[in-house]
Design a protein around this motif. Structure first.
Motif, short mmCIF file in Angstrom:
data_model
loop_
_atom_site.label_atom_id
_atom_site.label_comp_id
_atom_site.label_asym_id
_atom_site.label_seq_id
_atom_site.Cartn_x
_atom_site.Cartn_y
_atom_site.Cartn_z
N UNK A 92 1.13 -1.38 0.45
CA UNK A 92 0.41 -0.62 0.24
C UNK A 92 1.07 1.08 -0.18
N UNK A 93 0.25 2.43 -0.77
CA UNK A 93 1.36 3.57 -0.69
C UNK A 93 1.90 3.69 0.61
N UNK A 94 1.09 4.08 1.69
CA UNK A 94 1.93 4.52 3.04
C UNK A 94 2.76 3.08 3.45
N UNK A 95 2.82 2.04 2.91
CA UNK A 95 4.47 0.99 3.59
C UNK A 95 5.07 1.31 3.59
N UNK A 96 6.43 1.44 4.38
CA UNK A 96 7.43 1.76 3.88
C UNK A 96 8.24 0.57 3.13
N UNK A 101 14.24 -1.52 4.46
CA UNK A 101 13.73 -2.16 4.10
C UNK A 101 12.15 -2.12 3.26
N UNK A 102 11.68 -2.53 3.41
CA UNK A 102 9.74 -3.00 2.45
C UNK A 102 9.30 -3.79 3.24
N UNK A 111 10.69 -6.91 3.95
CA UNK A 111 12.34 -7.67 3.68
C UNK A 111 13.49 -6.73 4.44
N UNK A 112 14.39 -7.14 4.65
CA UNK A 112 15.19 -5.68 5.62
C UNK A 112 16.29 -6.32 5.13
#
Length: 202
Positions: A92-96, A101-102, A111-112
């Motif tokens: 989503x647009x607000x996700x890191x 990191x994702x 995923x870091x």
């Protein structure tokens, strides 16, 4: 590919097919290829599938040589994701989604990227912090204290891999690297990992 360029097609060569087959059948692959021949891209494609389609409530950890490679790796994942049809993009647009990191909150996946350390004590701490069922080690032949960080990470992830196995979820470790020097301490460790563990089975 990138936002401004045509996407790079996925090549189903022997290395890429072997890596995907091995991982999905719980055989930990070591993929050694010359630079610019697609070893990272094949793993990134697999990781994109895991993050967006296959996994749920899963953390994937990357340990790579330096901050430049970590940032490049995360950028490739984001660019590959852009090539998916909109209905398959779970982030989503607000996700890191930065250079470290994702996160995909609707699937609780992340995923870091992590970096090695020159200090043996801190290298051990890096490894112990990499608790996850899926672990990617990139350019291991070229980073400090690989013989400390990687075994610590594999030990730390045992319980997470067992849980994934019981749930029939993906798990395993992928090693990707260009060939290192066998007279170098860290390069020699990766060489022995390949030759001793995977060839002789000892």
């Amino acid at each position: 590919g990138s936002k401004d360029d045509d996407p790079i097609p996925f090549r189903t060569n022997r290395a890429n097919m072997a890596l995907t087959w091995s991982f999905l059948n719980h055989v930990d692959p070591i993929l050694i290829q010359p630079r610019q021949t697609g070893k990272s891209f094949s793993t990134d494609t697999l990781m994109t599938w895991l993050l967006n389609l296959r996994c749920y409530h899963t953390q994937i950890n990357l340990l790579t040589k330096d901050d430049t490679l970590r940032a490049a790796n995360l950028e490739r994942l984001k660019n590959i994701e852009l090539e998916l049809p909109a209905f398959l993009r779970m982030r989503k647009s607000g996700d890191i989604a930065n250079s470290e990191e994702i996160k995909i909150s609707r699937l609780k996946n992340s995923y870091k990227g992590h970096l090695p350390n020159k200090s043996p004590k801190l290298a051990m701490n890096v490894g112990r912090g990499l608790t996850s069922p899926i672990f990617q080690v990139d350019e291991a032949a070229f980073f400090f204290n690989v013989a400390i960080s990687v075994p610590a990470a594999l030990a730390a992830g045992t319980a997470a891999r067992d849980r994934a196995r019981n749930r029939k979820d993906p798990y395993g470790t992928i090693f990707t690297t260009t060939a290192g020097k066998i007279d170098d301490r860290d390069g020699n460790w990766v060489y022995k990992l390949l030759c001793v563990l995977f060839v002789t089975g000892k």
